[in-house]
Design an enzyme around this catalytic site. Sequence first.
Site, PDB file in Angstrom:
ATOM      1  N   HIS A   1       0.808  -1.236   0.000  1.00  0.00           N
ATOM      2  CA  HIS A   1       0.000   0.000   0.000  1.00  0.00           C
ATOM      3  C   HIS A   1       0.842   1.289   0.000  1.00  0.00           C
ATOM      4  CE1 HIS A   1      -3.512  -2.449   1.232  1.00  0.00           C
ATOM      5  NE2 HIS A   1      -2.702  -3.036   2.098  1.00  0.00           N
TER       6      HIS A   1
HETATM    7  O1  RIB Z   1      -4.622  -0.135   5.340  1.00  0.00           O
HETATM    8  C1  RIB Z   1      -3.370  -0.559   4.884  1.00  0.00           C
HETATM    9  C2  RIB Z   1      -2.364  -0.545   5.975  1.00  0.00           C
HETATM   10  O2  RIB Z   1      -1.123  -1.094   5.627  1.00  0.00           O
HETATM   11  C3  RIB Z   1      -2.009   0.852   6.392  1.00  0.00           C
HETATM   12  O3  RIB Z   1      -1.632   0.853   7.712  1.00  0.00           O
HETATM   13  C4  RIB Z   1      -0.887   1.197   5.490  1.00  0.00           C
HETATM   14  O4  RIB Z   1      -0.154   2.301   5.907  1.00  0.00           O
HETATM   15  C5  RIB Z   1      -0.157  -0.068   5.450  1.00  0.00           C
HETATM   16  O5  RIB Z   1       0.915  -0.100   6.323  1.00  0.00           O
END
Ligand code: RIB
Length: 315
Positions: free
Chosen positions: A242
């Site tokens: 992400h």
């Molecule tokens: O929602 C996705 C999660 O994984 C978030 O915390 C993002 O920053 C990643 O680390």
Amino acid sequence: MSEHLIWMDLDTGVDDTAALCCAASLENRGLITIAGASAVCGNTTREHAFANTRNVLGMLGKEHIPVYPGAEKPLLAELHTAAHVHGENGLGNVVLPESPAPAESIMAWDALYRCAVEAEGRLELILTGPHTNAAIAFKKYPDLKKYLKRILIMGGAEVGGNITPAAEFNIYADPEAAEVVFKSGVHVVMCGLDVTEKGILYPEEIREIEQGETVGCRLFRDTTQHCRAWYKSMGIGGLHIHDVNPVLYTVYPELYTAEEAGVFVETRGYITRGKTVSDRDTDVKFGVKNATVVLDVDRVRFKDLFIELLQETIK
Ligand code: RIB
Ligand code: CA
């Protein structure tokens, strides 16, 4: 001077680590300059996020980049980390060599403000964790908005969520802080789950990275083991990275499809708390387009670039 001067605020985290590796290579390519970094609680505690950010930058040969400590808890919400995904220490319980740099003690919001003022409107703020540090900065320094060029986040979703059916983790972890950011007057580029889940890495691509001998490839191989087991247990046949998205979007927006919209955060709903509400498809608009909602990515170009950047980190 490079075209992009960035500040990274992270809850480092496995995919925050991947994002730092990409940023280091982009800096080595002369495409960005990393002015500073700060740590916030989220995926892991602030203490681990601070140590992880410092140590990862140290391993990447970037120990000169100052890393500042930030919030240890959300503005109002209770702290819930994501140890089931990222491990107790945020890095799948992998212990990294300690950064040789002396630890900074100035708080994240003070350092960010000072840097933004000095940069006279050029600074781009990248948030890959909850928005607590940024919100404290906006509350303490109401003129901060004048000095930030834009904010790019991994967070939210136009549709759905991961921590609840309606909310994505980074926003759900501190909805009041995210509300401050979306109402700050600074344009937000939102790389939400709509796009970050499309940039999935498949097993053969993961194997290709694992064969690399650079710091970035080794960090990826070691720190992702724990969360890969979790992804597998959830029936997901690959790995989401992400937090890499706002970093790559900064330099390569042409990889993405995006739309301008008004976006605000639900802070009260009892099953929708932490939802990012965007007005793309409604008849009644919010009356302001405060965000760029990133919706799609050219997955093949994205993963090729990601692999290249990890392979370009130092040995
Ligand atoms: O929602 C996705 C999660 O994984 C978030 O915390 C993002 O920053 C990643 O680390
Ligand atoms: Ca993160």
